[in-house]
Design a protein around this motif. Structure first.
Motif, PDB file in Angstrom:
ATOM      1  N   SER A  18       8.714  70.278  42.431  1.00 10.36           N
ATOM      2  CA  SER A  18       9.320  69.582  41.297  1.00 10.36           C
ATOM      3  C   SER A  18      10.822  69.844  41.293  1.00 10.36           C
ATOM      4  CB  SER A  18       8.698  70.064  39.979  1.00 10.36           C
ATOM      5  OG  SER A  18       8.913  71.461  39.814  1.00 10.36           O
ATOM      6  N   GLY A  19      11.551  69.133  40.404  1.00  8.79           N
ATOM      7  CA  GLY A  19      12.994  69.325  40.293  1.00  8.79           C
ATOM      8  C   GLY A  19      13.706  69.067  41.610  1.00  8.79           C
ATOM      9  N   ILE A  20      14.820  69.778  41.826  1.00  9.26           N
ATOM     10  CA  ILE A  20      15.579  69.563  43.065  1.00  9.26           C
ATOM     11  C   ILE A  20      14.825  70.090  44.273  1.00  9.26           C
ATOM     12  CG2 ILE A  20      17.789  69.620  41.864  1.00  9.26           C
ATOM     13  CD1 ILE A  20      18.226  72.404  43.043  1.00  9.26           C
ATOM     14  N   HIS A  21      13.817  70.931  44.038  1.00 10.49           N
ATOM     15  CA  HIS A  21      13.061  71.491  45.159  1.00 10.49           C
ATOM     16  C   HIS A  21      12.363  70.404  45.978  1.00 10.49           C
ATOM     17  CE1 HIS A  21      13.203  74.612  41.937  1.00 10.49           C
ATOM     18  NE2 HIS A  21      13.562  75.380  42.949  1.00 10.49           N
ATOM     19  N   LYS A  22      12.003  69.304  45.318  1.00 10.09           N
ATOM     20  CA  LYS A  22      11.271  68.257  46.032  1.00 10.09           C
ATOM     21  C   LYS A  22      12.159  67.457  46.984  1.00 10.09           C
ATOM     22  CE  LYS A  22      11.650  65.033  42.113  1.00 10.09           C
ATOM     23  NZ  LYS A  22      10.882  64.314  41.077  1.00 10.09           N
ATOM     24  N   TYR A  23      13.475  67.739  46.972  1.00 10.05           N
ATOM     25  CA  TYR A  23      14.374  67.023  47.873  1.00 10.05           C
ATOM     26  C   TYR A  23      14.781  67.855  49.087  1.00 10.05           C
ATOM     27  CZ  TYR A  23      14.771  64.176  43.666  1.00 10.05           C
ATOM     28  OH  TYR A  23      14.494  63.407  42.574  1.00 10.05           O
ATOM     29  N   LEU A  24      14.253  69.054  49.214  1.00  5.88           N
ATOM     30  CA  LEU A  24      14.657  69.928  50.317  1.00  5.88           C
ATOM     31  C   LEU A  24      14.364  69.318  51.677  1.00  5.88           C
ATOM     32  CD1 LEU A  24      13.561  73.426  48.950  1.00  5.88           C
ATOM     33  CD2 LEU A  24      15.878  72.524  49.145  1.00  5.88           C
ATOM     34  N   TYR A  25      13.290  68.528  51.764  1.00  3.59           N
ATOM     35  CA  TYR A  25      12.929  67.942  53.054  1.00  3.59           C
ATOM     36  C   TYR A  25      14.017  67.018  53.601  1.00  3.59           C
ATOM     37  CZ  TYR A  25      11.884  63.504  50.749  1.00  3.59           C
ATOM     38  OH  TYR A  25      11.975  62.326  50.059  1.00  3.59           O
ATOM     39  N   LEU A  26      14.896  66.542  52.719  1.00  8.12           N
ATOM     40  CA  LEU A  26      15.941  65.616  53.153  1.00  8.12           C
ATOM     41  C   LEU A  26      17.011  66.288  54.016  1.00  8.12           C
ATOM     42  CD1 LEU A  26      16.406  63.584  49.847  1.00  8.12           C
ATOM     43  CD2 LEU A  26      15.314  62.796  51.948  1.00  8.12           C
ATOM     44  N   VAL A  27      17.126  67.617  53.930  1.00 11.71           N
ATOM     45  CA  VAL A  27      18.107  68.329  54.756  1.00 11.71           C
ATOM     46  C   VAL A  27      17.445  69.327  55.702  1.00 11.71           C
ATOM     47  CG1 VAL A  27      19.960  68.077  53.072  1.00 11.71           C
ATOM     48  CG2 VAL A  27      18.478  70.086  52.969  1.00 11.71           C
ATOM     49  N   GLU A  28      16.134  69.445  55.619  1.00 10.65           N
ATOM     50  CA  GLU A  28      15.430  70.421  56.445  1.00 10.65           C
ATOM     51  C   GLU A  28      15.623  70.134  57.939  1.00 10.65           C
ATOM     52  OE1 GLU A  28      11.064  72.620  56.460  1.00 10.65           O
ATOM     53  OE2 GLU A  28      11.301  70.678  55.484  1.00 10.65           O
ATOM     54  N   GLY A  29      15.989  71.158  58.687  1.00 12.65           N
ATOM     55  CA  GLY A  29      16.159  71.016  60.128  1.00 12.65           C
ATOM     56  C   GLY A  29      17.479  70.420  60.552  1.00 12.65           C
ATOM     57  N   LYS A  30      18.361  70.105  59.606  1.00 10.72           N
ATOM     58  CA  LYS A  30      19.651  69.501  59.943  1.00 10.72           C
ATOM     59  C   LYS A  30      20.623  70.567  60.452  1.00 10.72           C
ATOM     60  CE  LYS A  30      18.829  65.259  58.503  1.00 10.72           C
ATOM     61  NZ  LYS A  30      18.834  64.100  59.418  1.00 10.72           N
ATOM     62  N   SER A  31      21.379  70.207  61.482  1.00  9.17           N
ATOM     63  CA  SER A  31      22.372  71.140  62.024  1.00  9.17           C
ATOM     64  C   SER A  31      23.673  71.111  61.230  1.00  9.17           C
ATOM     65  CB  SER A  31      22.663  70.804  63.488  1.00  9.17           C
ATOM     66  OG  SER A  31      23.150  69.483  63.618  1.00  9.17           O
ATOM     67  N   LEU A  32      23.865  70.042  60.435  1.00 10.60           N
ATOM     68  CA  LEU A  32      25.044  69.921  59.578  1.00 10.60           C
ATOM     69  C   LEU A  32      24.609  69.483  58.189  1.00 10.60           C
ATOM     70  CD1 LEU A  32      27.529  68.034  61.957  1.00 10.60           C
ATOM     71  CD2 LEU A  32      27.677  70.440  61.279  1.00 10.60           C
ATOM     72  N   PHE A  33      25.281  70.013  57.158  1.00  6.35           N
ATOM     73  CA  PHE A  33      25.031  69.616  55.781  1.00  6.35           C
ATOM     74  C   PHE A  33      26.251  68.846  55.267  1.00  6.35           C
ATOM     75  CE2 PHE A  33      21.959  73.314  54.511  1.00  6.35           C
ATOM     76  CZ  PHE A  33      20.970  72.744  55.286  1.00  6.35           C
ATOM     77  N   PRO A  34      26.059  67.684  54.643  1.00  7.98           N
ATOM     78  CA  PRO A  34      27.192  66.946  54.078  1.00  7.98           C
ATOM     79  C   PRO A  34      27.730  67.640  52.837  1.00  7.98           C
ATOM     80  CG  PRO A  34      25.136  65.904  53.445  1.00  7.98           C
ATOM     81  CD  PRO A  34      24.768  67.015  54.394  1.00  7.98           C
ATOM     82  N   CYS A  35      29.012  67.493  52.568  1.00  7.77           N
ATOM     83  CA  CYS A  35      29.591  68.114  51.373  1.00  7.77           C
ATOM     84  C   CYS A  35      30.907  67.432  51.013  1.00  7.77           C
ATOM     85  CB  CYS A  35      29.798  69.612  51.564  1.00  7.77           C
ATOM     86  SG  CYS A  35      30.791  70.066  52.996  1.00  7.77           S
ATOM     87  N   LEU A  36      31.254  67.505  49.732  1.00  8.72           N
ATOM     88  CA  LEU A  36      32.517  66.989  49.228  1.00  8.72           C
ATOM     89  C   LEU A  36      33.365  68.172  48.789  1.00  8.72           C
ATOM     90  CD1 LEU A  36      34.120  64.389  48.484  1.00  8.72           C
ATOM     91  CD2 LEU A  36      33.159  64.601  46.182  1.00  8.72           C
ATOM     92  N   LEU A  37      34.621  68.228  49.270  1.00  9.09           N
ATOM     93  CA  LEU A  37      35.514  69.340  48.975  1.00  9.09           C
ATOM     94  C   LEU A  37      36.633  68.881  48.042  1.00  9.09           C
ATOM     95  CD1 LEU A  37      36.094  70.693  52.619  1.00  9.09           C
ATOM     96  CD2 LEU A  37      34.141  71.121  51.110  1.00  9.09           C
ATOM     97  N   ASP A  38      37.065  69.791  47.155  1.00 10.29           N
ATOM     98  CA  ASP A  38      38.238  69.474  46.353  1.00 10.29           C
ATOM     99  C   ASP A  38      39.501  69.776  47.161  1.00 10.29           C
ATOM    100  OD1 ASP A  38      38.742  72.212  46.225  1.00 10.29           O
ATOM    101  OD2 ASP A  38      38.108  72.429  44.137  1.00 10.29           O
ATOM    102  N   SER A  39      40.660  69.649  46.540  1.00 10.93           N
ATOM    103  CA  SER A  39      41.915  69.793  47.285  1.00 10.93           C
ATOM    104  C   SER A  39      42.176  71.223  47.744  1.00 10.93           C
ATOM    105  CB  SER A  39      43.085  69.314  46.418  1.00 10.93           C
ATOM    106  OG  SER A  39      43.156  70.075  45.220  1.00 10.93           O
ATOM    107  N   THR A  40      41.425  72.199  47.203  1.00 14.73           N
ATOM    108  CA  THR A  40      41.557  73.589  47.651  1.00 14.73           C
ATOM    109  C   THR A  40      40.428  73.970  48.605  1.00 14.73           C
ATOM    110  OG1 THR A  40      40.297  74.468  45.758  1.00 14.73           O
ATOM    111  CG2 THR A  40      42.678  74.204  45.486  1.00 14.73           C
ATOM    112  N   GLU A  41      39.689  72.960  49.068  1.00 14.59           N
ATOM    113  CA  GLU A  41      38.608  73.120  50.052  1.00 14.59           C
ATOM    114  C   GLU A  41      37.395  73.867  49.493  1.00 14.59           C
ATOM    115  OE1 GLU A  41      40.095  74.683  53.711  1.00 14.59           O
ATOM    116  OE2 GLU A  41      41.314  72.912  54.118  1.00 14.59           O
ATOM    117  N   ARG A  42      37.214  73.821  48.178  1.00 11.66           N
ATOM    118  CA  ARG A  42      35.982  74.327  47.585  1.00 11.66           C
ATOM    119  C   ARG A  42      34.938  73.218  47.601  1.00 11.66           C
ATOM    120  NH1 ARG A  42      37.494  76.324  41.710  1.00 11.66           N
ATOM    121  NH2 ARG A  42      38.248  74.166  41.700  1.00 11.66           N
TER     122      ARG A  42
END
Length: 541
Positions: A408-432
């Motif tokens: 349930s919750g966000i846990h049910k979406y883990l399969y969407l990134v499972e086994g991926k060698s790279l994870f997508p992400c959005l960074l702010d101007s200080t690279e956080r």
């Protein structure tokens, strides 16, 4: 029953999970002995994703997975599909993009529930007729080897709203294309089309058409295609392109210049009298043109192999109450389950813009052990890998506690990134890292009832149009929630029964490449095309 040779399959069976993702880490095993046959005994699967492997063919046993609703097989080396694909009667999404397909079996017409078919970047020269796939909404045949227009121009396809045929060698557009009642986006760029039939303008809902990169013989049309918006192109096609059937559209034949001028004057006069009233009696969405001070989003090449599509915009002058903010969060959850197809097609992220430092953002991808984020409602920072493992542990504990077979919750979406060698992400101007789609946002940009300016982010693995459609839906729902500082109260009961009409201010955001060249902007002129009885007017400044 034989035992699985892949540990993941045994875990799927024991936990009665319904989703399975097989990534590049299984490529060697597939090359040596093919897909573990045990996979096809997991008949409760409704989502199967095999990507970036050396898989060359889909086994006949795929037909045993009768509960599949999503079959994602992109970026493999598949050259053929078995006829048993037709047994997947519940299938809604079929993605075979970036393979080596040369043909598609006729049995695909048996997929009556199919809504999304992505066959982009293959070696196809034709496909079976899709007239029986009446629930088809999105069709992607881009970057293949078609010379003839596919057999899709049927009035029965009442849900088909997006069709991509760019990057082929199509020479003619059939006049029957005017029969598609719901088509909104048509991409025919980079083909060999010389003439365009006037019937193209008969498509009642067509808002976006791309004819760039063709060998158009009409020089005026060629210039319009390169320099003007879709509406101007369609207007020219309606008035000037020959109709193959020889039947002119009502109001456009035999009237001469005087008739057209008179009609234009009449329309202009009507518009002048009614535009003010329309704005008063509608929800109003005001779109502000991007400025030099507006942050841009720079997309880095590495993310294109993971989650390549993104649109962003800014919503200004928000005025949440505790109740309306709660409804806003519930609305996002609903959109994730509906238009985002449980985050399989897209993911929405919203940020408090005032909590972010000034400057441009960066959309990129990082290895799981390098990405660092402080997730929503958590007090410490995690690497992407640590977060994945932590969420997986929590999910297992919660599932056992509740005695349920699903997450349930966000846990049910883990399969969407499972086994991926790279994870997508959005960074702010200080690279956080402020966003890790499709899993979570960062707590540092967390929305609250006190948020006044909101950064909207929509990402997808499917295409840019999906991002735009989802963003449109989010802005429409946000407008109708009434969370803006301004609202127009119309009190004349004869007009609108004293109804409150809402306003929303949206600022464009640009997506640029690493060199700063513009890739896209949202919302563009072809976005936010609200139709029907939604009572929304869009004012662009």
């Amino acid at each position: 029953m034989s035992q699985p040779s892949w540990p993941e399959l045994k875990q799927i069976e024991e936990e009665n999970r319904h989703e399975l993702v097989i990534g590049s880490m299984y490529s060697k095993a597939i090359e040596e002995s093919g897909i573990d046959p045990f996979l096809f005994s997991l008949v409760n699967l409704n989502y199967l994703n095999i990507n970036e492997t050396c898989l060359t063919s889909v086994p006949d046993d795929i037909g045993r997975l009768i509960n599949l609703t999503s079959l994602i097989l992109y970026s493999n080396k598949i050259s053929s599909l078995p006829q048993t694909i037709g047994k997947l009667s519940k299938l809604k999404i079929l993605d075979l993009s970036r393979n080596k397909l040369e043909s598609i079996p006729d049995e695909i017409s048996a997929l009556g529930q199919l809504s999304t078919l992505n066959l982009g970047t293959n070696m196809l020269t034709k496909i079976p007729s899709l007239v029986k796939n009446t629930k088809l909404s999105i069709l992607d045949l881009s970057h293949n080897q078609f010379e003839e227009f596919p057999d899709v121009c049927h009035s029965e396809l009442i849900h088909l709203y997006e069709m991509k045929l760019n990057g082929n060698n199509i020479k003619e557009v059939p006049p029957t294309i005017g029969q598609l009642p719901a088509l909104k986006m048509l991409d025919l760029s980079d083909n060999s089309i010389a003439t365009v039939p006037g019937e193209l303008s008969d498509i009642p809902k067509l808002k976006e058409v791309n004819l760039k990169g063709n060998k158009l013989s009409d020089r005026r049309l060629l210039k319009l295609v390169d320099q003007c918006h879709a509406k101007q192109v369609l207007d020219y096609i309606r008035q000037s392109c020959p109709r193959v059937t020889g039947v002119a559209e009502s109001g456009h034949g035999g009237k001469g210049k005087k008739g057209k001028k008179g009609k234009k004057a009449e329309h202009s006069e009507s518009t002048n009298h009614t535009s003010e009233t329309i704005e008063q009696l509608c929800h109003k969405m005001e779109v502000i043109h991007v400025s030099d001070s507006t942050p841009s989003v720079k997309i880095i090449d590495g993310v294109k192999s993971v989650r390549p599509f993104i649109v962003c915009c800014i919503v200004r002058n928000l005025n949440f109450t505790p109740d309306s903010f709660k409804k806003f969060i519930q609305m996002q959850t609903k959109l994730h389950d509906t238009v985002c197809d449980h985050r399989n097609s897209a993911t929405i992220a919203t940020h408090d813009l005032d909590l972010l430092p000034p400057g441009d953002l960066v959309y990129t991808a990082m290895p799981p052990n390098v990405l660092k984020i402080r997730p929503l409602s958590r007090t410490r920072e995690y690497t992407g890998l640590e977060l994945f493992l932590q969420l997986q542990k929590e999910a297992d504990e919660l599932r056992k506690e509740k005695k349920r077979n699903i997450y349930s919750g966000i846990h049910k979406y883990l399969y969407l990134v499972e086994g991926k060698s790279l994870f997508p992400c959005l960074l702010d101007s200080t690279e956080r890292v402020i966003s890790f789609p499709p899993i979570t946002n960062s707590d540092i940009s967390k929305m609250s009832a006190s948020t006044k300016s909101m950064l909207v982010e929509v990402t997808s693995t499917i295409n840019q149009s999906t991002c735009r459609s989802v963003a449109d839906a989010l802005l429409r729902e946000t407008l109708q929630l009434g969370v803006s500082c301004t609202a127009d109260q119309v009190t004349d009961p004869e007009k609108v029964n004293g109804r409150m009409y809402q306003s929303l201010t949206v600022e464009q955001v640009k997506i640029v490449d690493i060199e700063g060249s513009l890739k896209s902007v949202y919302p563009a002129r072809n976005d936010l095309m609200f139709e029907g009885s939604q009572q929304i007017v869009v004012v662009r400044k």
